[in-house]
Scaffold this motif. Structure first.
Motif, PDB file in Angstrom:
ATOM      1  N   LEU A  72       0.853  -1.182   0.000  1.00  0.00           N
ATOM      2  CA  LEU A  72       0.000   0.000   0.000  1.00  0.00           C
ATOM      3  C   LEU A  72       0.894   1.239   0.000  1.00  0.00           C
ATOM      4  N   GLU A  73       0.740   2.062  -1.015  1.00  0.00           N
ATOM      5  CA  GLU A  73       1.619   3.227  -1.198  1.00  0.00           C
ATOM      6  C   GLU A  73       0.750   4.481  -1.277  1.00  0.00           C
ATOM      7  N   ARG A  74       1.090   5.441  -0.455  1.00  0.00           N
ATOM      8  CA  ARG A  74       0.206   6.617  -0.404  1.00  0.00           C
ATOM      9  C   ARG A  74       0.350   7.504  -1.631  1.00  0.00           C
ATOM     10  N   ALA A  86      12.538   8.446  -1.058  1.00  0.00           N
ATOM     11  CA  ALA A  86      14.001   8.533  -0.986  1.00  0.00           C
ATOM     12  C   ALA A  86      14.664   7.630  -2.012  1.00  0.00           C
ATOM     13  N   SER A  87      14.029   6.516  -2.315  1.00  0.00           N
ATOM     14  CA  SER A  87      14.652   5.547  -3.221  1.00  0.00           C
ATOM     15  C   SER A  87      14.810   6.122  -4.627  1.00  0.00           C
ATOM     16  N   TRP A  88      13.984   7.080  -4.961  1.00  0.00           N
ATOM     17  CA  TRP A  88      14.091   7.776  -6.248  1.00  0.00           C
ATOM     18  C   TRP A  88      15.130   8.889  -6.152  1.00  0.00           C
ATOM     19  N   GLY A  97      22.488   6.303  -5.470  1.00  0.00           N
ATOM     20  CA  GLY A  97      22.736   4.937  -5.936  1.00  0.00           C
ATOM     21  C   GLY A  97      24.128   4.399  -5.651  1.00  0.00           C
ATOM     22  N   MET A  98      24.843   5.025  -4.700  1.00  0.00           N
ATOM     23  CA  MET A  98      26.163   4.476  -4.354  1.00  0.00           C
ATOM     24  C   MET A  98      25.973   3.216  -3.505  1.00  0.00           C
ATOM     25  N   LEU A  99      26.799   2.230  -3.756  1.00  0.00           N
ATOM     26  CA  LEU A  99      26.804   0.995  -2.954  1.00  0.00           C
ATOM     27  C   LEU A  99      28.149   1.023  -2.242  1.00  0.00           C
ATOM     28  N   GLU A 150      -3.211   5.600   1.426  1.00  0.00           N
ATOM     29  CA  GLU A 150      -2.448   5.956   2.638  1.00  0.00           C
ATOM     30  C   GLU A 150      -2.911   5.160   3.850  1.00  0.00           C
ATOM     31  N   VAL A 151      -1.960   4.537   4.520  1.00  0.00           N
ATOM     32  CA  VAL A 151      -2.259   3.820   5.763  1.00  0.00           C
ATOM     33  C   VAL A 151      -2.128   4.807   6.918  1.00  0.00           C
ATOM     34  N   THR A 152      -3.151   4.886   7.742  1.00  0.00           N
ATOM     35  CA  THR A 152      -3.058   5.795   8.896  1.00  0.00           C
ATOM     36  C   THR A 152      -2.721   5.031  10.179  1.00  0.00           C
ATOM     37  N   HIS A 198      17.055   3.144   7.175  1.00  0.00           N
ATOM     38  CA  HIS A 198      18.256   2.842   6.373  1.00  0.00           C
ATOM     39  C   HIS A 198      19.099   4.091   6.094  1.00  0.00           C
ATOM     40  N   TYR A 199      18.567   5.239   6.475  1.00  0.00           N
ATOM     41  CA  TYR A 199      19.321   6.499   6.458  1.00  0.00           C
ATOM     42  C   TYR A 199      20.040   6.697   5.114  1.00  0.00           C
ATOM     43  N   ARG A 200      21.377   6.709   5.086  1.00  0.00           N
ATOM     44  CA  ARG A 200      22.118   7.040   3.862  1.00  0.00           C
ATOM     45  C   ARG A 200      22.355   5.833   2.966  1.00  0.00           C
ATOM     46  N   ASN A 201      21.868   4.647   3.357  1.00  0.00           N
ATOM     47  CA  ASN A 201      22.340   3.436   2.677  1.00  0.00           C
ATOM     48  C   ASN A 201      21.256   2.440   2.295  1.00  0.00           C
ATOM     49  N   ILE A 258      19.790   1.913  -0.473  1.00  0.00           N
ATOM     50  CA  ILE A 258      19.955   1.264  -1.781  1.00  0.00           C
ATOM     51  C   ILE A 258      21.007   0.153  -1.646  1.00  0.00           C
ATOM     52  N   LEU A 259      22.123   0.489  -1.022  1.00  0.00           N
ATOM     53  CA  LEU A 259      23.129  -0.550  -0.738  1.00  0.00           C
ATOM     54  C   LEU A 259      22.485  -1.740  -0.022  1.00  0.00           C
ATOM     55  N   LEU A 260      21.659  -1.433   0.993  1.00  0.00           N
ATOM     56  CA  LEU A 260      21.168  -2.502   1.884  1.00  0.00           C
ATOM     57  C   LEU A 260      19.902  -3.184   1.389  1.00  0.00           C
TER      58      LEU A 260
HETATM   59  P1  FAD Z   1      11.320   5.445   0.555  1.00  0.00           P
HETATM   60  O1  FAD Z   1      11.974   5.178  -0.743  1.00  0.00           O
HETATM   61  O2  FAD Z   1      11.202   6.864   0.984  1.00  0.00           O
HETATM   62  O3  FAD Z   1       9.895   4.769   0.468  1.00  0.00           O
HETATM   63  C1  FAD Z   1       8.926   4.915   1.489  1.00  0.00           C
HETATM   64  C2  FAD Z   1       7.572   4.961   0.804  1.00  0.00           C
HETATM   65  O4  FAD Z   1       6.556   4.888   1.806  1.00  0.00           O
HETATM   66  C3  FAD Z   1       7.334   6.243   0.026  1.00  0.00           C
HETATM   67  O5  FAD Z   1       7.013   5.918  -1.309  1.00  0.00           O
HETATM   68  C4  FAD Z   1       6.159   6.889   0.742  1.00  0.00           C
HETATM   69  O6  FAD Z   1       5.283   7.594  -0.108  1.00  0.00           O
HETATM   70  C5  FAD Z   1       5.470   5.686   1.373  1.00  0.00           C
HETATM   71  N1  FAD Z   1       4.649   6.020   2.545  1.00  0.00           N
HETATM   72  C6  FAD Z   1       4.976   6.840   3.573  1.00  0.00           C
HETATM   73  N2  FAD Z   1       3.986   6.874   4.478  1.00  0.00           N
HETATM   74  C7  FAD Z   1       3.004   6.059   4.010  1.00  0.00           C
HETATM   75  C8  FAD Z   1       1.720   5.696   4.507  1.00  0.00           C
HETATM   76  N3  FAD Z   1       1.272   6.166   5.681  1.00  0.00           N
HETATM   77  N4  FAD Z   1       0.960   4.852   3.775  1.00  0.00           N
HETATM   78  C9  FAD Z   1       1.406   4.356   2.593  1.00  0.00           C
HETATM   79  N5  FAD Z   1       2.618   4.689   2.080  1.00  0.00           N
HETATM   80  C10 FAD Z   1       3.412   5.517   2.783  1.00  0.00           C
HETATM   81  N6  FAD Z   1      21.300   5.153  -0.206  1.00  0.00           N
HETATM   82  C11 FAD Z   1      22.287   4.410  -0.757  1.00  0.00           C
HETATM   83  O7  FAD Z   1      22.393   3.205  -0.488  1.00  0.00           O
HETATM   84  N7  FAD Z   1      23.176   4.980  -1.617  1.00  0.00           N
HETATM   85  C12 FAD Z   1      23.133   6.308  -1.950  1.00  0.00           C
HETATM   86  O8  FAD Z   1      23.962   6.782  -2.721  1.00  0.00           O
HETATM   87  C13 FAD Z   1      22.120   7.097  -1.353  1.00  0.00           C
HETATM   88  N8  FAD Z   1      22.048   8.421  -1.660  1.00  0.00           N
HETATM   89  C14 FAD Z   1      21.031   9.168  -1.135  1.00  0.00           C
HETATM   90  C15 FAD Z   1      20.937  10.519  -1.510  1.00  0.00           C
HETATM   91  C16 FAD Z   1      19.852  11.276  -1.074  1.00  0.00           C
HETATM   92  C17 FAD Z   1      19.749  12.713  -1.478  1.00  0.00           C
HETATM   93  C18 FAD Z   1      18.858  10.672  -0.255  1.00  0.00           C
HETATM   94  C19 FAD Z   1      17.668  11.472   0.189  1.00  0.00           C
HETATM   95  C20 FAD Z   1      18.965   9.344   0.130  1.00  0.00           C
HETATM   96  C21 FAD Z   1      20.061   8.588  -0.283  1.00  0.00           C
HETATM   97  N9  FAD Z   1      20.227   7.250   0.080  1.00  0.00           N
HETATM   98  C22 FAD Z   1      21.197   6.479  -0.478  1.00  0.00           C
HETATM   99  C23 FAD Z   1      19.355   6.628   1.098  1.00  0.00           C
HETATM  100  C24 FAD Z   1      18.251   5.804   0.472  1.00  0.00           C
HETATM  101  O9  FAD Z   1      17.638   6.556  -0.539  1.00  0.00           O
HETATM  102  C25 FAD Z   1      17.218   5.429   1.541  1.00  0.00           C
HETATM  103  O10 FAD Z   1      17.829   4.846   2.664  1.00  0.00           O
HETATM  104  C26 FAD Z   1      16.230   4.394   0.954  1.00  0.00           C
HETATM  105  O11 FAD Z   1      15.772   4.835  -0.297  1.00  0.00           O
HETATM  106  C27 FAD Z   1      15.058   4.184   1.897  1.00  0.00           C
HETATM  107  O12 FAD Z   1      14.125   3.378   1.216  1.00  0.00           O
HETATM  108  P2  FAD Z   1      12.660   3.183   1.788  1.00  0.00           P
HETATM  109  O13 FAD Z   1      11.967   2.263   0.889  1.00  0.00           O
HETATM  110  O14 FAD Z   1      12.767   2.868   3.239  1.00  0.00           O
HETATM  111  O15 FAD Z   1      12.035   4.659   1.742  1.00  0.00           O
END
Ligand code: FAD
Ligand code: GLY
Length: 393
Positions: free
Chosen positions: A36-38, A45-47, A51-53, A181-183, A349-352, A354-356
């Protein structure tokens, strides 16, 4: 399909790289899965990432992050190959290496310290003196004092990754609902049984995984809110003035196809196969402030052209920002939520992230399917934030 009439083995909240990759893994274990994606899948963040690993480039010290990062890096070649076979989509996985540049004496000291950890973990790394660095990369400014070459820091195109994951999920029968959106999580008798949407509808689930990235703390119904906060990052994509690299052809080209990622403590330059160079990134811990801002872009663009003077003439093709999911200790939060049966989390997953992604999908896929979770480090368990006195709230 009327969502609320359905009952799934697993409902995943959030369709980023983490939610989608765990969905794919759980489906491969035979579970019926809804994501479920809002907003739109893969646009968080994944977009926005670079993309560094980069396990060694990103580790602050040897420990669970470095080990998990290296394990995930080991999984990447098969993960990328498997996605390409399933979907026909390439994710631009490149074993390019990274040059960590020292721009000051203290930076040089810290980088030399990493050589010891690299050896401990069998990571190929080598110190290059300034002259050697400039010979290979004549476009670099003279301020470079030397560099650590990390032979096991790679890159991938994260936008192509989330696209491929989405295609793989849909092909395999994962139900993906966007604009959904999940609340709140629905629980009774210390067990989760579904989620409630912003429309008021309920969706039944045997298990629920919260993978909502930087927004994970806003999902209600946990014993405590998840301690995740957004760390904004601003980036730009540049098109170098000369094809194939930012330096003149006589100068050798800074970022020819297959060149390493270049990084200092203040900036990174990540090549893409289409000839663009990604410049990043700022780090701001001020909530969900929109971006990118003039101040943030000014800083990274100024740093970029100070590092590589020829970038003054590059075209700015795109600017953007995103929110990293930060946790109080900077480590991922992976596992079962204590005290609520069948409720799981994969975030922080903070800065990583994509790697993880491959290691998270492997470990969490097994956990939600009821198999062992050997591959999930204890240091990442949610328990550390759900004890009586965890200090994070
Ligand atoms: P997201 O990709 O943010 O996905 C979470 C999704 O949940 C979103 O689509 C959101 O809309 C959805 N959502 C939120 N709330 C709700 C809800 N209530 N109901 C339904 N859907 C909801 N990582 C690396 O490994 N290498 C890099 O080089 C790197 N560079 C980065 C550079 C930048 C500028 C940033 C911002 C991040 C970078 N990262 C990098 C970190 C990486 O992007 C994130 O750690 C990772 O993308 C997190 O993935 P995620 O799926 O948890 O979050
Ligand atoms: N991993 C790079 C960043 O988060 O900016």
């Amino acid at each position: 399909m009327v969502l609320s009439r359905n009952q799934f083995d697993l409902v995943i909240v959030g369709a980023g790289a983490i939610g989608l990759s765990v969905a794919r893994a759980a489906r491969a274990h035979g579970l019926s899965v809804a994501v479920l994606e809002r907003g739109t899948a893969g646009r968080g963040a994944s977009w926005a990432a670079a993309g560094m690993l980069s396990p060694l480039g990103e580790a602050l010290e040897p420990g669970p992050f470095l080990r998990f990062g290296l394990h995930s890096l080991d999984l990447w070649p098969d993960f990328a190959r498997g996605l390409a076979e399933e979907t026909g989509e390439e994710v631009e996985y490149r074993e390019c290496g990274k040059l960590r540049l020292a721009l000051s004496e203290s930076e040089e000291e810290r980088l030399r310290g990493r050589l010891a950890w690299a050896r401990e973990h069998d990571v190929p790394a080598q110190w290059l003196e300034a002259e050697e660095v400039r010979r290979g990369h004549p476009g670099l400014a003279p301020v470079v004092r030397g560099a650590l070459f990390l032979g096991r820091d790679f890159r991938v195109d994260n936008r192509r990754l989330v696209h491929a994951l989405r295609v793989a999920c849909v092909n395999q029968g994962v139900q993906l609902f966007e604009g959904c959106e999940v609340t709140t999580l629905l629980t009774a008798d210390d067990r989760v049984h579904g989620v409630q949407l912003s429309t008021g509808e309920g969706v039944g689930a045997g298990r629920v995984l919260v993978a909502a990235g930087a927004w994970s703390g806003q999902v209600a119904g946990l014993p405590r809110p998840l301690p995740v906060r957004p760390i904004r990052g601003e980036m730009a994509a540049l098109r170098p003035a000369s094809p194939g690299g930012v330096a003149s052809p006589q100068g050798g080209g800074l970022h020819p196809l297959g060149g390493p990622v270049l990084e200092s403590e203040r900036l990174y330059l990540v090549p893409r196969d289409d000839g663009r160079i990604l410049v990043g990134a700022t780090e701001t811990d001020t909530g969900f402030d929109p971006g990118p801002t003039v101040g943030g872009l000014r800083r990274i663009l100024a740093e970029a052209s100070a590092m590589v003077p020829a970038l003054e003439a590059a075209l700015v093709e795109e600017v953007w920002s995103g929110f990293r999911p930060g946790s109080p200790d900077g480590m991922p939060i992976l596992g079962q939520i204590p005290g609520v049966r069948d409720l799981f989390v994969a975030t922080g997953h903070y800065r990583n992230g994509i790697l993880l992604t491959p290691a998270t999908a492997e470990g969490m896929g097994k956990l939600v399917a009821g198999e062992d979770a050997r591959h999930l480090p204890e240091a990442f368990l949610p328990d550390r934030f759900f004890g009586p006195d965890d200090g994070s709230h």
